[in-house]
Write a protein that holds these residues in place. Sequence first.
Motif, PDB file in Angstrom:
ATOM      1  N   ASN A 233       0.919  -1.120  -0.098  1.00  0.00           N
ATOM      2  CA  ASN A 233       0.121   0.000  -0.045  1.00  0.00           C
ATOM      3  C   ASN A 233       0.907   1.154  -0.009  1.00  0.00           C
ATOM      4  OD1 ASN A 233      -2.172  -1.460   0.121  1.00  0.00           O
ATOM      5  ND2 ASN A 233      -2.276  -1.609   2.358  1.00  0.00           N
ATOM      6  N   TYR A 234       1.997   1.317   0.803  1.00  0.00           N
ATOM      7  CA  TYR A 234       2.647   2.536   0.846  1.00  0.00           C
ATOM      8  C   TYR A 234       4.405   2.035   0.819  1.00  0.00           C
ATOM      9  CZ  TYR A 234      -1.517   4.222   2.609  1.00  0.00           C
ATOM     10  OH  TYR A 234      -2.894   4.706   2.750  1.00  0.00           O
ATOM     11  N   TYR A 235       5.137   2.943   0.339  1.00  0.00           N
ATOM     12  CA  TYR A 235       6.468   2.772   0.378  1.00  0.00           C
ATOM     13  C   TYR A 235       7.230   3.977   1.084  1.00  0.00           C
ATOM     14  CZ  TYR A 235       6.749   5.577  -3.594  1.00  0.00           C
ATOM     15  OH  TYR A 235       6.778   6.661  -4.574  1.00  0.00           O
ATOM     16  N   TYR A 236       8.193   3.843   1.891  1.00  0.00           N
ATOM     17  CA  TYR A 236       9.035   4.929   2.393  1.00  0.00           C
ATOM     18  C   TYR A 236      10.513   4.402   2.063  1.00  0.00           C
ATOM     19  CZ  TYR A 236       4.651   5.226   4.884  1.00  0.00           C
ATOM     20  OH  TYR A 236       3.363   5.263   5.423  1.00  0.00           O
ATOM     21  N   ILE A 237      11.240   5.333   1.108  1.00  0.00           N
ATOM     22  CA  ILE A 237      12.292   4.886   0.587  1.00  0.00           C
ATOM     23  C   ILE A 237      13.206   6.066   0.648  1.00  0.00           C
ATOM     24  CG2 ILE A 237      13.754   4.211  -1.315  1.00  0.00           C
ATOM     25  CD1 ILE A 237      11.418   2.725  -2.379  1.00  0.00           C
ATOM     26  N   ARG A 238      14.493   6.024   1.357  1.00  0.00           N
ATOM     27  CA  ARG A 238      15.341   7.215   1.418  1.00  0.00           C
ATOM     28  C   ARG A 238      15.755   7.692  -0.232  1.00  0.00           C
ATOM     29  NH1 ARG A 238      16.224  10.402   5.414  1.00  0.00           N
ATOM     30  NH2 ARG A 238      16.639   8.780   6.725  1.00  0.00           N
TER      31      ARG A 238
END
Length: 428
Positions: A233-238
Amino acid sequence: MTKIAIKSEKLVPFGGIFPIMEAFTRDLAPVIDKVLGQRSKNIGFQYSEIIRSLMCVYFCGGTCVEDLSHLNRHLSLHPTLRTCSPDTTLRSMEELKTDNITYVSEIGNSYDFNTAEKLNGLLLDALLATGQLKASEEYDFDFDHEFLETEKYDAKRTYKKFLGYSPGVGVIGDLVVGIENRDGNANVRFHQQDTLQRMFSRFESRGIHINRARMDCGSCSKEIVEMVTKHCNYYYIRSNRCQALYNEIFALRGWKREEINDIEYEVCSIWTEKWEGVPCRLVVQRQKKKPDEELDLWEGEYTYRCIMTNDYKSTDRDIVEYYNQRGSKERIFDDLDNGFGWDRLPKSFMAENAVFLILTALIRNFYQQLMSEHDLKAFGLKKTSRIKAFVFRFVTVPAKWVKTARQNVLNIYTANEAYANVFLNDFG
């Protein structure tokens, strides 16, 4: 002068290991032998017995497979459960290995990956069997690469200037859910989308759903982001450095001061297209440099960090705090390196060592189950205790097997009565 009396009784210094062996046999042996198949039709060792033997190495304070040769004389006193030799354990890794996949880069360089599909499936099946993961539930997923220093025959020089491998590791909570061994000199982004695709496919085939995925800048590429978006559903990538993005960041207004983990930051966010056709939200945090720090040509008086996400609802602070929790996953690698043998790989080639990495990850997952499901406060242990503390405070206790009224009884020589409750109520 101290007097010494030699007694020939068959006392075991690791009395706490026996209920753990029985719990492993009850909870995991059926699924292991079902997935890996029957190894021997006669009196030979099955794979569940071999993996249990490997478990005993680390649960008794050992550091390498060869320690089984010293432990076997104690473990073999169990009246029904068998423990195999180091040679059998190492030979099984040859039997379970799968061929490497070779990818060729655009400039013609070749890099080997070992996917170990069946063993990675076993890793998930074992977690479902113990109830540590449940089908139809949603989880948060972390992915990272661990660089293992080792001078094996096929080890390659990593960017950290040592020989080794760089396995890609998937994690849900404190549990390892996927491992692919890779050449140490392979760029972390190289075919990472294929590794992640295989992991997500295994999750989905077992009814495991990913809500949020968290990754470092080694996963910041268009192909990886597009693939991850399809499976969570969601991604968090530097986000990595990009001159075009810095121009947008420097033009930002409306910075908000936030104190996160006792450090003062300013946060803000923008909506942008890092790559054409891939819209995202970029959450930016900046921290003013100290007077003695050198000014960066791009960043000036601030240090900037960016998190790329498709989460448009959470606040900037919430996203930064959630991403920062990713740092706790480093403890998992530390556990595996120092407590479960990853710093001493036993074989000479990547394929066999991939088997070892997955089997020891399975054992660590089982350890996490023991620590979370059983009340071990009476032994000075808590859910986050390291394996070394567990060995000293629980496993290491004198014991002796005796036969009474046609039953095998384990006598524990200790003043701590908590052993009776744990053995009978928790492990029994």
